[in-house]
Design a protein around this motif. Sequence first.
Motif, PDB file in Angstrom:
ATOM      1  N   LEU A 190       0.828  -1.257   0.083  1.00  0.00           N
ATOM      2  CA  LEU A 190       0.003   0.077  -0.150  1.00  0.00           C
ATOM      3  C   LEU A 190       0.846   1.127   0.031  1.00  0.00           C
ATOM      4  O   LEU A 190       0.496   2.139  -0.850  1.00  0.00           O
ATOM      5  CB  LEU A 190      -0.990   0.005   1.373  1.00  0.00           C
ATOM      6  CG  LEU A 190      -1.820   1.150   1.248  1.00  0.00           C
ATOM      7  CD1 LEU A 190      -2.731   1.369   0.156  1.00  0.00           C
ATOM      8  CD2 LEU A 190      -2.808   1.024   2.633  1.00  0.00           C
ATOM      9  N   LEU A 191       1.901   1.364   0.967  1.00  0.00           N
ATOM     10  CA  LEU A 191       2.869   2.507   0.831  1.00  0.00           C
ATOM     11  C   LEU A 191       3.300   2.659  -0.545  1.00  0.00           C
ATOM     12  O   LEU A 191       3.232   3.928  -0.934  1.00  0.00           O
ATOM     13  CB  LEU A 191       3.635   2.428   2.009  1.00  0.00           C
ATOM     14  CG  LEU A 191       4.686   3.577   2.339  1.00  0.00           C
ATOM     15  CD1 LEU A 191       3.827   4.784   2.508  1.00  0.00           C
ATOM     16  CD2 LEU A 191       5.810   3.402   3.102  1.00  0.00           C
ATOM     17  N   THR A 192       3.777   1.766  -1.042  1.00  0.00           N
ATOM     18  CA  THR A 192       4.403   2.048  -2.296  1.00  0.00           C
ATOM     19  C   THR A 192       3.402   2.607  -3.362  1.00  0.00           C
ATOM     20  O   THR A 192       3.634   3.377  -4.187  1.00  0.00           O
ATOM     21  CB  THR A 192       4.934   0.426  -2.861  1.00  0.00           C
ATOM     22  OG1 THR A 192       5.760   0.192  -1.911  1.00  0.00           O
ATOM     23  CG2 THR A 192       5.509   0.741  -4.439  1.00  0.00           C
ATOM     24  N   VAL A 193       2.074   2.129  -3.415  1.00  0.00           N
ATOM     25  CA  VAL A 193       1.231   2.635  -4.092  1.00  0.00           C
ATOM     26  C   VAL A 193       0.880   3.816  -3.912  1.00  0.00           C
ATOM     27  O   VAL A 193       0.771   4.817  -4.941  1.00  0.00           O
ATOM     28  CB  VAL A 193      -0.013   1.668  -4.424  1.00  0.00           C
ATOM     29  CG1 VAL A 193      -1.135   2.402  -5.265  1.00  0.00           C
ATOM     30  CG2 VAL A 193       0.224   0.260  -4.673  1.00  0.00           C
ATOM     31  N   MET A 194       0.952   4.269  -2.745  1.00  0.00           N
ATOM     32  CA  MET A 194       0.334   5.597  -2.184  1.00  0.00           C
ATOM     33  C   MET A 194       1.350   6.491  -2.727  1.00  0.00           C
ATOM     34  O   MET A 194       1.246   7.636  -3.407  1.00  0.00           O
ATOM     35  CB  MET A 194       0.301   5.703  -0.752  1.00  0.00           C
ATOM     36  CG  MET A 194      -1.147   5.125  -0.350  1.00  0.00           C
ATOM     37  SD  MET A 194      -1.345   5.175   1.468  1.00  0.00           S
ATOM     38  CE  MET A 194      -3.288   5.119   1.776  1.00  0.00           C
ATOM     39  N   GLN A 195       2.874   6.188  -2.431  1.00  0.00           N
ATOM     40  CA  GLN A 195       3.707   7.110  -2.693  1.00  0.00           C
ATOM     41  C   GLN A 195       3.728   7.485  -4.270  1.00  0.00           C
ATOM     42  O   GLN A 195       4.172   8.522  -4.823  1.00  0.00           O
ATOM     43  CB  GLN A 195       5.136   6.480  -2.304  1.00  0.00           C
ATOM     44  CG  GLN A 195       5.343   6.602  -0.585  1.00  0.00           C
ATOM     45  CD  GLN A 195       6.512   6.160  -0.262  1.00  0.00           C
ATOM     46  OE1 GLN A 195       6.733   4.930  -0.589  1.00  0.00           O
ATOM     47  NE2 GLN A 195       7.287   7.088   0.396  1.00  0.00           N
ATOM     48  N   ALA A 196       3.394   6.556  -5.248  1.00  0.00           N
ATOM     49  CA  ALA A 196       3.311   6.430  -6.491  1.00  0.00           C
ATOM     50  C   ALA A 196       2.339   7.504  -6.890  1.00  0.00           C
ATOM     51  O   ALA A 196       2.638   8.467  -7.833  1.00  0.00           O
ATOM     52  CB  ALA A 196       3.258   5.063  -7.360  1.00  0.00           C
ATOM     53  N   VAL A 197       1.359   7.455  -6.237  1.00  0.00           N
ATOM     54  CA  VAL A 197       0.194   8.567  -6.383  1.00  0.00           C
ATOM     55  C   VAL A 197       0.773   9.849  -6.147  1.00  0.00           C
ATOM     56  O   VAL A 197       0.446  10.888  -6.895  1.00  0.00           O
ATOM     57  CB  VAL A 197      -0.964   8.051  -5.564  1.00  0.00           C
ATOM     58  CG1 VAL A 197      -2.087   9.446  -5.515  1.00  0.00           C
ATOM     59  CG2 VAL A 197      -1.800   6.933  -6.025  1.00  0.00           C
ATOM     60  N   THR A 198       1.403  10.140  -5.220  1.00  0.00           N
ATOM     61  CA  THR A 198       1.826  11.309  -4.618  1.00  0.00           C
ATOM     62  C   THR A 198       2.813  11.743  -5.574  1.00  0.00           C
ATOM     63  O   THR A 198       2.973  13.024  -6.104  1.00  0.00           O
ATOM     64  CB  THR A 198       2.373  11.254  -3.180  1.00  0.00           C
ATOM     65  OG1 THR A 198       1.474  10.818  -2.258  1.00  0.00           O
ATOM     66  CG2 THR A 198       2.810  12.629  -2.749  1.00  0.00           C
ATOM     67  N   GLU A 199       3.861  11.123  -6.292  1.00  0.00           N
ATOM     68  CA  GLU A 199       4.858  11.593  -7.079  1.00  0.00           C
ATOM     69  C   GLU A 199       4.447  11.470  -8.547  1.00  0.00           C
ATOM     70  O   GLU A 199       5.312  11.426  -9.585  1.00  0.00           O
ATOM     71  CB  GLU A 199       6.009  10.496  -6.879  1.00  0.00           C
ATOM     72  CG  GLU A 199       6.617  11.023  -5.514  1.00  0.00           C
ATOM     73  CD  GLU A 199       7.532   9.906  -4.865  1.00  0.00           C
ATOM     74  OE1 GLU A 199       8.211   8.925  -5.623  1.00  0.00           O
ATOM     75  OE2 GLU A 199       7.962   9.934  -3.572  1.00  0.00           O
ATOM     76  N   GLU A 200       3.269  11.043  -8.709  1.00  0.00           N
ATOM     77  CA  GLU A 200       2.685  11.106 -10.091  1.00  0.00           C
ATOM     78  C   GLU A 200       3.372  10.036 -11.085  1.00  0.00           C
ATOM     79  O   GLU A 200       3.573  10.346 -12.082  1.00  0.00           O
ATOM     80  CB  GLU A 200       2.740  12.574 -10.834  1.00  0.00           C
ATOM     81  CG  GLU A 200       1.725  13.481  -9.970  1.00  0.00           C
ATOM     82  CD  GLU A 200       1.715  14.871 -10.313  1.00  0.00           C
ATOM     83  OE1 GLU A 200       2.038  14.990 -11.851  1.00  0.00           O
ATOM     84  OE2 GLU A 200       1.287  15.757  -9.850  1.00  0.00           O
ATOM     85  N   ARG A 201       3.405   9.009 -10.362  1.00  0.00           N
ATOM     86  CA  ARG A 201       4.145   8.021 -10.899  1.00  0.00           C
ATOM     87  C   ARG A 201       3.397   6.559 -11.189  1.00  0.00           C
ATOM     88  O   ARG A 201       3.744   5.368 -11.163  1.00  0.00           O
ATOM     89  CB  ARG A 201       5.431   7.309 -10.354  1.00  0.00           C
ATOM     90  CG  ARG A 201       6.547   8.052 -10.272  1.00  0.00           C
ATOM     91  CD  ARG A 201       7.785   7.648  -9.479  1.00  0.00           C
ATOM     92  NE  ARG A 201       7.676   7.730  -8.128  1.00  0.00           N
ATOM     93  CZ  ARG A 201       7.470   6.501  -7.575  1.00  0.00           C
ATOM     94  NH1 ARG A 201       7.064   5.388  -8.042  1.00  0.00           N
ATOM     95  NH2 ARG A 201       7.225   6.416  -6.146  1.00  0.00           N
ATOM     96  N   LEU A 202       1.991   6.864 -11.164  1.00  0.00           N
ATOM     97  CA  LEU A 202       0.893   5.797 -10.971  1.00  0.00           C
ATOM     98  C   LEU A 202       1.028   4.727 -12.062  1.00  0.00           C
ATOM     99  O   LEU A 202       0.888   3.357 -12.063  1.00  0.00           O
ATOM    100  CB  LEU A 202      -0.295   5.987 -10.419  1.00  0.00           C
ATOM    101  CG  LEU A 202      -1.420   4.997 -10.328  1.00  0.00           C
ATOM    102  CD1 LEU A 202      -1.033   4.206  -9.049  1.00  0.00           C
ATOM    103  CD2 LEU A 202      -2.650   5.544  -9.954  1.00  0.00           C
TER     104      LEU A 202
END
Length: 422
Positions: free
Chosen positions: A304-316
């Motif tokens: 979950l944290l990896t996905v959330m950080q990808a969202v924040t950093e616009e790398r989803l």
Amino acid sequence: MKILVVGGGGREHAIVKKLKENQTITELYCLPGNGGIAADAVCVPIAATDLDGIVSFAREHQIDYAVVAPDDPLALGAVDRLEAVGVPCFGPRKDAAVIEASKVFAKDLMKRYGIPTARYESFDSLDAALAYLQTAPMPIVVKADGLALGKGVIIAQTLREAEEAVRAMMTEKRFGKSGERLVIEEFLEGPEVSVLSFTDGKTIVPMVSSMDHKRVGEGNVGPNTGGMGTVAPNPYYTPELAKRCMDEIFLPTIRAMAQEGRSFKGCLYFGLVLTKDGPKVIEYNCRFGDPETQVVLPLLQSDLLTVMQAVTEERLAECPVRFSTDSAACVIMASKGYPGAYEKGLPITIPAELQAQVYVAGAKENNGSLVTAGGRVLGVTALGKDLPEALERAYKAVKQVHFENAYYRRDIGALALAAKEG
Ligand code: AMP
Ligand code: GLY
């Protein structure tokens, strides 16, 4: 990593539990959390709406990443405030959270961008709203514009009920400022589906679908609650419908928000009704649903944290998001009387060995034991290879958990099972 989760209900407990699977997390805080979340995170009594308190805490504890879960702090701008002091966050900024905080905004957005939704009119004058009702077909739905703890929606069967709802909101101010403006909309018929999604404003990744049970009583009767139970996946939501929703609703929504200069990053929740004319939006939420999260996150296989950080950093777009093909069921154990008045302070016993996960929503610690402290007390979630197995396990666990005057619906999942048969 030092992580902070803002909020204190069953949804936040599910988020905390899932985050904890990440081994790089060294400190995990929950503000304010609750007596049950305290077993999984350090809970600090700072209210979710106390933005000054949250920002000072984040600075003092050198928080690396924050997850803002509830609607109120998001609408108040908690993400903007945390980002301003250098704390990256999961959650939309204030200007994007308006998609939930103002129903008039959401409806106007859908109208402007051709996103399917119930026909509606919005009003800020009592006389105009009452005049409109005279010719409107019944049943009709009256909604307060602002946040109202899920209680600002009234489905009126008759003209008199509709008039009463409008007066309660506009004259008696039953929902405070939230009801100064309102939306009156067409009643939509069909099964409801909740789709939570991860989005970084450019890419959108829907999570497994789910079904909430909002009414307090079995057979979907009685007043609306925050949600009495959920199942996932939702069997009415076929792959064909999922494709259609992506093309007609999900992508158009994030593009519309970007176009408006309100790019949405975080969890965008689509409340849909599958009408005979196709899927239509009944609501957007700017956050994870409660208790949808309690069935959706346990099925998430990715970190979950990896996905959330990808969202924040616009790398989803580059981040894989995988879900199990199992089913999940969550039964809410509430205090008798909810959503009306109820007793608090009753001791809760949860056996150590359960084939289910108990998410704690409304409980606090009292002299080393857990006691009830809210309307929705616990969310008991079980997984299974299919929905019948998940439901059987969840109900078995519910019977092993105890507090006095516990109330739960015995028909969670019944409508979903009917879909499978039909
Ligand atoms: P909301 O607070 O917008 O989620 O609405 C609460 C619940 O009211 C929804 O989950 C639906 O069950 C119901 N509802 C809201 N809008 C409509 C509508 N236009 N037609 C039928 N039911 C609705
Ligand atoms: N379960 C509905 C919501 O979170 O709004």
